[in-house]
Each structure stands twice: as C-alpha cells, then as structure tokens.
Design an enzyme around this catalytic site. Structure first.
Site, mmCIF file in Angstrom:
data_model
loop_
_atom_site.group_PDB
_atom_site.id
_atom_site.type_symbol
_atom_site.label_atom_id
_atom_site.label_comp_id
_atom_site.label_asym_id
_atom_site.label_seq_id
_atom_site.Cartn_x
_atom_site.Cartn_y
_atom_site.Cartn_z
ATOM 1 N N THR A 26 0.677 4.212 0.876
ATOM 2 C CA THR A 26 0.708 5.092 2.041
ATOM 3 C C THR A 26 1.517 4.517 3.192
ATOM 4 O OG1 THR A 26 -1.400 4.177 2.793
ATOM 5 C CG2 THR A 26 -1.487 6.229 1.512
ATOM 6 N N SER A 27 1.845 3.234 3.128
ATOM 7 C CA SER A 27 2.637 2.615 4.191
ATOM 8 C C SER A 27 4.114 2.945 4.020
ATOM 9 C CB SER A 27 2.461 1.091 4.159
ATOM 10 O OG SER A 27 3.493 0.456 4.882
ATOM 11 N N PRO A 28 4.740 3.557 5.011
ATOM 12 C CA PRO A 28 6.174 3.838 4.890
ATOM 13 C C PRO A 28 7.015 2.572 4.772
ATOM 14 C CG PRO A 28 5.415 4.248 7.136
ATOM 15 C CD PRO A 28 4.200 4.031 6.300
ATOM 16 N N PHE A 29 6.535 1.487 5.356
ATOM 17 C CA PHE A 29 7.281 0.226 5.301
ATOM 18 C C PHE A 29 7.293 -0.326 3.872
ATOM 19 C CE2 PHE A 29 5.243 0.603 9.511
ATOM 20 C CZ PHE A 29 6.394 0.896 10.228
ATOM 21 N N CYS B 8 0.877 -1.167 0.000
ATOM 22 C CA CYS B 8 0.000 0.000 0.000
ATOM 23 C C CYS B 8 0.914 1.216 0.000
ATOM 24 C CB CYS B 8 -0.921 -0.005 1.221
ATOM 25 S SG CYS B 8 -2.033 1.415 1.299
#
Length: 221
Positions: A10-13, A8
């Site tokens: 938007t996930s920084p990971f 996704c």
C-alpha cells in the site's frame, strides 16, 4: 543472489521500487512489513532501519532506505550502459531529480495534509487552506506534464515517472483528483501501458490504499 526488499504494497514509495526493479529485470526477495499493524516498530526491523520506514533494501552489507535513493541505486548498479531511466545527461538528470524532490517535498506532503484535515468524517479548521494547497500542487503537475509525454519532459519513461505514478494513482483511487485534470490521467494511462508489470507492482496496491483512505476520511471532499 536476490536483494532483500522490506515493503508494504500500500506504500507508494515501495511501489516505486517495485516498478524500477521490474524495468531493470532485478530480482527482489520480497519481505512484507505490515505497517498498518505496526510491524515496522518491531525490534528486528528497527535494528535494520531505525527510522522505521518502508521500503528498506538490503544488498549485501548495504542497507538503504528512502525510495528514491533505492531507485537510483538500482539503475546505477544494474542498468547496462547509459540507461534512459536515469541518464547521465546533466539536463535530463536534473529534470528527473527535480521531480523526485517534488514528489517527496511537495506532492505527497500536501496530499497527506489535506487528507488529515478531514479524517474521521469531520473537516478541521485548516481544511480549506490545505485543499487549495493540494489543488495548487495538481495544477503544477499538470504544467509539468504538458511539456512532453512523461514527467521529466521526456518522450520515454524515467525514474521520475516510476517515483510519481504510485503516489498519483493512490490519490486517484482515493477520489481526490477530478476528471478535469486530463493531463494527469493521460500520463497515468501511458505509464500503465509502458511500465513492465504495472498492475502487480502498482495498480493493485493503489486500489488497496485508495479504498483504505476513503474509509478514513469524510464523505465530503
């Protein structure tokens, strides 16, 4: 054959993995998982990753989650020789690993706790304590970045930078890092200029999640 990456933006990971893959020239077959709509809880995704987290990497029989494990796996498998991204030198690798742990165990949890203390436009009783803990974390990061141009006390980008910069830029876009943290902003600029495909792999996602967080929290911070 491309590796499958469930992600996704938007996930920084997830963005850490995208940056690492770009640096290595590794082709990924991107499969979007909308965590805001709960797609990570669908039975077919749970069968792949029972922890229902993103990102998840599939490389043949290997199914791997936890972004830092994915990033170091990609370097170990695809880098040619002793990669500067995650070198074999014990001291440099230890510094990189310490920053990976700092991001997962300290920076992101403290930011998340601070954010949650002000959701819905109302500060809860823990707000001041969590604000101080987060600001303490920023001061530590400033000290780390005073050692050299990049996070692991190196003059070049490593996996530590690719792991940290997505979280830090998300927090910047959410309005939580003041201009006084000049070392952080200068480091982010160096990452922007030095990381392949930075805007597509990280910048756009950081802006999206920053906007979403701003809409979730109090106007006072």
């Amino acid at each position: 054959m491309p590796l499958d990456l469930y992600y996704c933006i938007t996930s920084p990971f997830c963005r850490s993995v995208l940056l690492t893959a770009r640096a290595l020239g590794v082709e990924l077959n991107l499969k979007e998982v909308d965590i805001w709509q709960g797609e990570q809880f669908k039975p077919e995704y749970l069968a792949l990753n029972p922890e229902h987290t993103v990102p998840t990497l599939v490389d043949g029989d290997l199914v791997l989650w936890e972004s830092h494990a994915i990033c170091t796996y990609l370097v170990t498998k695809f880098a040619k020789g002793d990669s500067a991204l995650y070198p074999r030198d014990a001291v440099t690798r230890a510094r990189i690993d310490s920053l990976l742990y700092f991001g997962n165990a300290t920076f992101f949890p403290r930011f998340r706790a601070f954010m949650h203390s002000q959701l819905g436009g109302k500060r809860d009783p823990t707000y001041d304590e969590k604000k101080e803990k987060f600001h303490e974390c920023l001061r530590w990061l400033e000290k780390f970045l005073s050692r050299a141009d990049f996070a692991a006390a190196t003059d070049h980008i490593t996996v530590a930078d690719m792991a940290l910069v997505p979280s830090v830029t998300s927090v910047i876009e959410a309005g939580f890092i003041l201009d006084e943290h000049t070392k952080i902003y200068e480091w982010v600029k160096r990452c922007e200029e030095g990381m392949a495909g930075y805007e597509e792999a990280n910048g756009q996602g950081a802006q999206l999640v920053g906007k979403r967080i701003r809409g979730m929290i109090s106007s006072q911070s």
